[in-house]
Design an enzyme around this catalytic site. Structure first.
Site, PDB file in Angstrom:
ATOM      1  CG  ASP A  68      -2.199  -0.505   0.975  1.00 13.95           C
ATOM      2  OD1 ASP A  68      -2.420  -0.455  -0.048  1.00 13.95           O
ATOM      3  OD2 ASP A  68      -2.966  -0.856   1.957  1.00 13.95           O
ATOM      4  CE  LYS A 109      -4.768  -2.202  -1.227  1.00 12.09           C
ATOM      5  NZ  LYS A 109      -5.139  -1.121  -0.560  1.00 12.09           N
ATOM      6  CD  GLU A 138      -7.299   3.970   1.076  1.00 14.27           C
ATOM      7  OE1 GLU A 138      -7.929   4.912   1.346  1.00 14.27           O
ATOM      8  OE2 GLU A 138      -6.835   2.938   1.681  1.00 14.27           O
ATOM      9  CD  GLU A 167     -12.033  -1.535   2.880  1.00 12.50           C
ATOM     10  OE1 GLU A 167     -10.944  -1.052   2.195  1.00 12.50           O
ATOM     11  OE2 GLU A 167     -11.961  -1.687   4.176  1.00 12.50           O
TER      12      GLU A 167
HETATM   13  O1  KIV Z   1      -4.951  -2.320   4.225  1.00 11.63           O
HETATM   14  C1  KIV Z   1      -5.603  -3.151   3.908  1.00 11.63           C
HETATM   15  O2  KIV Z   1      -5.554  -4.028   4.621  1.00 11.63           O
HETATM   16  C2  KIV Z   1      -6.615  -3.013   2.561  1.00 11.63           C
HETATM   17  C3  KIV Z   1      -7.384  -4.348   2.555  1.00 11.63           C
HETATM   18  C4  KIV Z   1      -8.671  -3.723   3.416  1.00 11.63           C
HETATM   19  C5  KIV Z   1      -7.824  -4.394   1.161  1.00 11.63           C
HETATM   20  O3  KIV Z   1      -6.236  -2.183   2.097  1.00 11.63           O
END
Ligand code: KIV
Length: 255
Positions: free
Chosen positions: A84, A112, A114, A181
């Protein structure tokens, strides 16, 4: 397999064998999940909550992410290591690319972020440098303060249309998959049908997406203080830990 090959393999799962993704934040968990055959190990910024004890993901820093991505990557998993981008590390395309490069240097094979249409330039900057990107739409944990709580999204036709437009913008910008989500099931199904890359659902209904992602502590029952309503634990590691600690205490103190 290279990171690009893994991203391409993920993309080809559209409409095929469902993708099974789990979060992982440390070496042993990454090894165990990889041995079990999980497709994607997400070093999610959820680590702020379920590992570092923060109230939400908004205090997670790039250093936190790098520390945990390094541990997961050390397991050299067959699964894709997805990291992330933490909050405010991708506010501009240039910053997004610089942060993505740091995650890749730590061992991430894809990143990833958002958000929808507003992130298209960021996604282009990262994918343009050859780094695979996964999108994240619906309930956005990094926006929890502005949103005022964790809520289902995509309930009204307007919300559904906005989510779909966001998903299409992300696909046009080059994402290889999108996490949905807490999207209502009908909208998750609609987006899944309409876009060319796999959707990976969490709290978005059963069988509505091309795969599922779960927070590993929800699966293991190891973080009993906050369990989302959609969690389906397959173990009770919290009780097992308490029992083991009680036995240890009894053994040590009974001599
Ligand atoms: O940070 C995380 O665990 C996520 C999931 C909820 C998809 O982004």
């Amino acid at each position: 397999m290279t990171a690009t090959d893994k991203a391409e393999a993920l993309r080809r799962r559209k409409g095929g064998r469902p993708i099974a993704a789990l979060t992982a934040y440390d070496y042993p968990t990454a090894r165990l999940l990889d041995e079990a055959g999980v497709d994607v190990l997400l070093v999610g910024d959820s680590l702020g909550m379920v590992v570092l004890g923060m109230p939400d993901t908004t205090q997670v820093t790039l250093d936190h992410m790098l520390h945990h991505i390094t541990a997961v990557a050390r397991a050299a998993p067959r699964a894709m290591v997805l990291g992330d981008l933490p909050i405010h590390t991708y506010d501009t395309p240039a910053q997004a690319l610089a942060t993505a490069r740091r995650l890749v240097a730590a061992g991430a094979e894809a990143v990833k972020l958002e958000g929808g249409s507003g992130q298209a330039q960021q996604v282009r900057a990262i994918t343009g440098a050859g780094i695979p990107v996964v999108g994240h739409l619906g309930m956005l944990p990094q926006s929890i303060v502005e949103e005022g709580g964790y809520r289902k999204t995509g309930k009204t036709p307007d919300q559904a249309a906005e989510l779909l437009a966001g998903a299409q913008a992300l696909v046009a910008a080059g994402v290889c998959a999108i996490v949905l989500e807490s999207v209502v099931a009908a909208t998750a199904r609609l987006i899944t049908q309409q876009i060319a890359v796999p959707t990976i659902g969490i709290g978005s209904g059963e069988g509505t997406c091309d795969g599922e992602v779960a927070v590993v502590t929800d699966l293991l029952g190891s973080f009993p203080w906050f369990v989302p309503p959609f969690a389906r634990p397959e173990a009770n590691v919290a009780d097992a830990t308490r029992e083991a600690a009680a036995k240890y205490l009894a053994r040590v103190t009974s001599r």
